[in-house]
Enzyme design. Structure first.
Site, PDB file in Angstrom:
ATOM      1  N   LYS A  47     -21.364  44.793 -13.929  1.00  0.00           N
ATOM      2  CA  LYS A  47     -20.784  43.474 -13.711  1.00  0.00           C
ATOM      3  C   LYS A  47     -20.518  43.249 -12.230  1.00  0.00           C
ATOM      4  CE  LYS A  47     -15.740  44.092 -13.840  1.00  0.00           C
ATOM      5  NZ  LYS A  47     -15.651  45.378 -13.211  1.00  0.00           N
TER       6      LYS A  47
ATOM      7  N   HIS B 265      -5.315  54.449  -9.873  1.00  0.00           N
ATOM      8  CA  HIS B 265      -6.511  53.599  -9.873  1.00  0.00           C
ATOM      9  C   HIS B 265      -7.572  54.159  -8.924  1.00  0.00           C
ATOM     10  CE1 HIS B 265      -8.893  50.040 -10.466  1.00  0.00           C
ATOM     11  NE2 HIS B 265      -8.972  49.853  -9.161  1.00  0.00           N
TER      12      HIS B 265
ATOM     13  N   ASP C  85      -5.290  44.530 -16.978  1.00  0.00           N
ATOM     14  CA  ASP C  85      -4.379  43.586 -16.331  1.00  0.00           C
ATOM     15  C   ASP C  85      -4.420  42.245 -17.055  1.00  0.00           C
ATOM     16  OD1 ASP C  85      -2.826  42.032 -14.676  1.00  0.00           O
ATOM     17  OD2 ASP C  85      -3.833  42.591 -12.824  1.00  0.00           O
TER      18      ASP C  85
ATOM     19  N   ALA D 152      -6.963  41.269 -18.821  1.00  0.00           N
ATOM     20  CA  ALA D 152      -7.829  41.516 -19.998  1.00  0.00           C
ATOM     21  C   ALA D 152      -9.132  40.725 -19.955  1.00  0.00           C
ATOM     22  CB  ALA D 152      -7.081  41.259 -21.302  1.00  0.00           C
TER      23      ALA D 152
ATOM     24  N   ARG E 241      -4.176  49.326  -6.543  1.00  0.00           N
ATOM     25  CA  ARG E 241      -5.472  48.663  -6.369  1.00  0.00           C
ATOM     26  C   ARG E 241      -5.677  48.159  -4.945  1.00  0.00           C
ATOM     27  NH1 ARG E 241      -5.069  44.965 -11.679  1.00  0.00           N
ATOM     28  NH2 ARG E 241      -2.848  45.304 -11.266  1.00  0.00           N
ATOM     29  N   GLN E 242      -4.619  48.183  -4.144  1.00  0.00           N
ATOM     30  CA  GLN E 242      -4.752  47.831  -2.723  1.00  0.00           C
ATOM     31  C   GLN E 242      -4.868  49.130  -1.914  1.00  0.00           C
ATOM     32  OE1 GLN E 242      -2.198  44.623  -1.253  1.00  0.00           O
ATOM     33  NE2 GLN E 242      -1.557  44.208  -3.353  1.00  0.00           N
TER      34      GLN E 242
END
Length: 316
Positions: free
Chosen positions: A197, A135, A227, A229, A101-102
């Protein structure tokens, strides 16, 4: 037949996901390689290979999940040991790629740690990476060695098909997951919806509205990682408020950190379907969590790479 096909195939595992490694070896009818992966008293990682790997095509299975840094270092030290022991090729099988995610600079002075991890794996001596549901798919380009990127959607789709659910709508929890949701929707012959969102800060999600018709339907939310949730539980509530009949959720990688298990336990979710790319300890196992194995897919990918066959056939 080429030299590579004739070379010996050996599979080793570090400590993150030994049960998955054993299952993969069982699928291929070969023993798991004999190695000890432990720590010295000062915490430094110690690896001992108890059999020869000279001239072999070696596959190392290790998810870089919690504790991420311990498991990453185990992998790097294992690859170095295999290189120095004259393995012919070292193929790193990473069911879950930590730090994925990074993958970009979201703010000024951010590191791009997913790229750093790719550099470390290559520098250690890996010749190939086999991974699953990155990801960010562009992470494949962070490597200058071949990357085989496997997909979890076919496994999840098969499970939901067998359940025979009616009036299904597949839901993406954000705009970034639309391609994944569409893949599942096509296999289930269902429409899709999108949760719109915004995320004010890391690990905090705020649901805004739903794009698509969910009223009276069985909603299946799909994500690559769950992660804390927070996103999934908020999305489930929003879907039910909009008239969804019931909500299922699924993901490839059950990170389940922090308050995740408590949130899942309390959430109005019929079932959460995950895979075993990350092992679930006993305290994270709930009746509503269903675990599917990726061992068959991983073993087939390994055999196809070893025999110089197409891996993309696995996506058909």
């Amino acid at each position: 037949m080429s030299d590579m096909v004739q070379r010996r195939l050996q599979v080793f595992s570090c400590n993150s996901n030994i049960n998955l490694a054993k299952s993969i070896c069982d699928q291929m009818n070969i023993p798991l390689g004999d190695a000890q992966v432990g720590n010295f008293s000062d915490g430094e990682i110690h690896i001992k290979l108890n059999e020869s790997v000279r001239g072999s095509d070696v596959y190392v299975i290790q998810s870089t999940c919690d504790p991420v840094n311990q498991h990453l270092m185990e992998l790097l030290v294992m690859v170095d040991a295999l290189r120095r022991a004259s393995a012919s090729t070292i193929n790193v099988v990473i069911p879950y790629y930590g730090y994925a995610r990074q993958d970009r600079k979201a703010r000024a002075r951010d590191p791009i740690t997913a790229k750093l991890v790719a550099n470390l794996i290559q520098t250690a001596g890996a010749h190939r990476v086999i991974t699953m549901d990155l990801h960010a798919t562009q992470i494949q380009g962070f490597f200058d060695i071949p990357v085989d990127h496997l997909l979890g959607v076919p496994i999840l789709a098969s499970y939901f098909k067998e359940k025979g659910l009616e009036d299904v709508v597949v839901v993406s929890p954000d705009h970034g997951g639309v391609v994944r949701a569409r893949r599942l929707a096509e296999r289930l012959e269902a429409p899709i919806a999108i949760i719109d969102k915004r995320r004010p800060e890391p690990n905090v999600a705020e649901v805004m509205n739903i794009v698509g018709d969910v009223r009276g339907r069985t909603a299946i939310i799909i994500d690559d990682i769950i992660d804390t949730a927070g996103t999934i539980t908020l999305a489930a509530n929003a879907l039910l408020e909009q008239g969804a009949k019931e909500v299922y959720t699924c993901c490839t990688h059950p990170v389940f950190s922090g308050p995740a298990i408590e949130r899942i336990r309390e959430a109005n979710i019929k079932e959460m379907v995950v895979t075993d790319t990350i092992p679930l300890p006993e305290h994270k196992k709930l009746d509503k969590i269903k675990v599917l194995s990726v061992a068959s897919l991983m073993s087939e990918a390994i055999l196809r790479v070893h025999n110089e066959q197409s891996v993309s056939k696995l996506f058909d």
